[in-house]
Each structure stands twice: as C-alpha cells, then as structure tokens.
Design an enzyme around this catalytic site. Structure first.
Site, PDB file in Angstrom:
ATOM      1  CG  ASP A 101       7.591 -22.071  53.888  1.00 58.83           C
ATOM      2  OD1 ASP A 101       8.096 -21.148  53.235  1.00 58.83           O
ATOM      3  OD2 ASP A 101       8.025 -22.428  55.019  1.00 58.83           O
ATOM      4  CB  ILE A 102       9.916 -26.608  55.735  1.00 58.70           C
ATOM      5  CG1 ILE A 102      10.197 -27.907  56.440  1.00 58.70           C
ATOM      6  CG2 ILE A 102      10.743 -25.468  56.292  1.00 58.70           C
ATOM      7  CD1 ILE A 102      11.623 -28.388  56.272  1.00 58.70           C
ATOM      8  CG  ASN A 147      10.285 -11.847  51.965  1.00 62.24           C
ATOM      9  OD1 ASN A 147       9.486 -10.920  51.966  1.00 62.24           O
ATOM     10  ND2 ASN A 147      10.093 -12.970  52.648  1.00 62.24           N
ATOM     11  CD  GLN A 168      16.443 -13.334  48.841  1.00 65.47           C
ATOM     12  OE1 GLN A 168      16.636 -12.150  48.594  1.00 65.47           O
ATOM     13  NE2 GLN A 168      16.641 -14.312  47.959  1.00 65.47           N
ATOM     14  CG  HIS A 194      11.751 -18.151  47.877  1.00 67.79           C
ATOM     15  ND1 HIS A 194      13.105 -17.930  48.009  1.00 67.79           N
ATOM     16  CD2 HIS A 194      11.178 -17.649  49.003  1.00 67.79           C
ATOM     17  CE1 HIS A 194      13.341 -17.332  49.170  1.00 67.79           C
ATOM     18  NE2 HIS A 194      12.181 -17.148  49.784  1.00 67.79           N
ATOM     19  CG  LEU A 195       6.890 -15.541  43.127  1.00 69.38           C
ATOM     20  CD1 LEU A 195       8.271 -15.782  42.553  1.00 69.38           C
ATOM     21  CD2 LEU A 195       5.845 -15.607  42.029  1.00 69.38           C
ATOM     22  CG  HIS A 196       6.985 -16.511  50.680  1.00 68.16           C
ATOM     23  ND1 HIS A 196       7.256 -17.383  51.715  1.00 68.16           N
ATOM     24  CD2 HIS A 196       8.138 -15.824  50.470  1.00 68.16           C
ATOM     25  CE1 HIS A 196       8.506 -17.218  52.112  1.00 68.16           C
ATOM     26  NE2 HIS A 196       9.070 -16.282  51.379  1.00 68.16           N
TER      27      HIS A 196
HETATM   28  P1  AMP Z   1      12.487 -16.222  52.698  1.00 64.98           P
HETATM   29  O1  AMP Z   1      12.572 -15.868  54.167  1.00 64.98           O
HETATM   30  O2  AMP Z   1      11.605 -15.319  51.892  1.00 64.98           O
HETATM   31  O3  AMP Z   1      13.866 -16.425  52.092  1.00 64.98           O
HETATM   32  O4  AMP Z   1      11.753 -17.606  52.660  1.00 64.98           O
HETATM   33  C1  AMP Z   1      12.408 -18.825  52.782  1.00 64.98           C
HETATM   34  C2  AMP Z   1      11.329 -19.840  53.090  1.00 64.98           C
HETATM   35  O5  AMP Z   1      11.830 -21.115  52.769  1.00 64.98           O
HETATM   36  C3  AMP Z   1      10.910 -19.867  54.556  1.00 64.98           C
HETATM   37  O6  AMP Z   1       9.515 -19.607  54.643  1.00 64.98           O
HETATM   38  C4  AMP Z   1      11.273 -21.287  55.002  1.00 64.98           C
HETATM   39  O7  AMP Z   1      10.347 -21.815  55.898  1.00 64.98           O
HETATM   40  C5  AMP Z   1      11.287 -22.038  53.677  1.00 64.98           C
HETATM   41  N1  AMP Z   1      12.124 -23.217  53.612  1.00 64.98           N
HETATM   42  C6  AMP Z   1      13.431 -23.326  53.946  1.00 64.98           C
HETATM   43  N2  AMP Z   1      13.884 -24.577  53.717  1.00 64.98           N
HETATM   44  C7  AMP Z   1      12.832 -25.261  53.198  1.00 64.98           C
HETATM   45  C8  AMP Z   1      12.642 -26.602  52.752  1.00 64.98           C
HETATM   46  N3  AMP Z   1      13.630 -27.504  52.789  1.00 64.98           N
HETATM   47  N4  AMP Z   1      11.423 -26.977  52.285  1.00 64.98           N
HETATM   48  C9  AMP Z   1      10.412 -26.079  52.256  1.00 64.98           C
HETATM   49  N5  AMP Z   1      10.528 -24.813  52.652  1.00 64.98           N
HETATM   50  C10 AMP Z   1      11.711 -24.398  53.132  1.00 64.98           C
END
Ligand code: AMP
Ligand code: ZN
Length: 113
Positions: free
Chosen positions: A32-33, A86, A93, A99-101
């Site tokens: 995750d970024i 989420n 979300q 996506h699965l965290h």
């Molecule tokens: P959610 O809030 O459950 O939709 O999670 C989205 C996640 O995607 C967040 O934790 C962001 O930090 C992550 N994210 C968004 N863009 C990127 C990216 N380019 N590379 C890696 N993670 C990302």
C-alpha cells in the site's frame, strides 16, 4: 473487463510499474502506498469489480484470500495479521476496484474505527 480510468486495473496490467509481492492467474498483491501498519499490502483481482458486491464468483474470493495468506507469508507476518475489505465510501472504500488489505507488524485494536 479492465476499466480505463481505474488505477488498480493499471497496476494489475503492468501499466503502472509496481513490484508484486505475490501473483497468480487471477490476482496480484503489492505494498500500500500509504501504509497504516508496518506491513500493509493490497490483494486485487486482475479483473475489475467495483466492490465485494459486484464479485460474481466465490472462486475469485477464495483465490483472493489465498493471495492474502501468501502475501502475509511473504511479508513475514503469517502468525498475526488482519484482512480487511472496505465496501462503500462510508466503510472507508476510496478505490472502487475490490481489494483486500493485509495488515500486520503491530498489535491491532478491536473494534476497528
Ligand atoms: P480503501 O480505502 O479500502 O479503498 O483502500 C484504498 C487503498 O489504496 C488505500 O490504503 C491507499 O493508500 C491505497 N492506494 C491508492 N493508490 C495506490 C497506489 N497507486 N499504489 C498502492 N496503493 C494505493
Ligand atoms: Zn479496476
């Protein structure tokens, strides 16, 4: 079908260069970024589904969970980790490609916020 303006479709297709932690025919995982824990990765299907509610195949969900387990192993957190999905903006979300965290490397709180 990939969605042209979807960042996770671009990552899955290799259009945004990303190091994969684990990958298989139907999923990839990557860091995750904006990590919320010392270890924080995302597991995504290669196919675009907006959220859990749009996924039409239990097999894909099973494979994503398998991907979460592999990812936790690769990150060295296999004995203690949390998997989060989420669904919907009020649940947190922000990216509408399911996506699965996979989170670990610290003690987790319960209930989640
Ligand atoms: P959610 O809030 O459950 O939709 O999670 C989205 C996640 O995607 C967040 O934790 C962001 O930090 C992550 N994210 C968004 N863009 C990127 C990216 N380019 N590379 C890696 N993670 C990302
Ligand atoms: Zn997508």
């Amino acid at each position: 079908m990939p969605k042209d303006d979807c960042i996770f479709c671009k990552i899955a297709k290799g259009e945004i260069k990303t190091e994969f932690i684990a990958e298989a025919e139907d999923y990839v995982s990557f860091k995750d970024i904006n990590p919320q824990a010392p270890a924080h990765a995302l597991v995504i299907p290669r196919e675009h589904f907006e959220s859990l509610n749009e996924v039409d195949s239990p097999k894909i969900m099973g494979n994503l969970l398998e991907g979460a387990k592999k990812t936790a192993e690769k990150l060295g957190i296999r004995d203690n980790y949390r998997v989060v999905i989420n669904t919907g903006s009020q649940a947190g979300q922000a990216v509408f490609h399911i996506h699965l965290h996979v989170l670990g490397g610290r003690a987790m709180q319960w209930p989640p916020g």
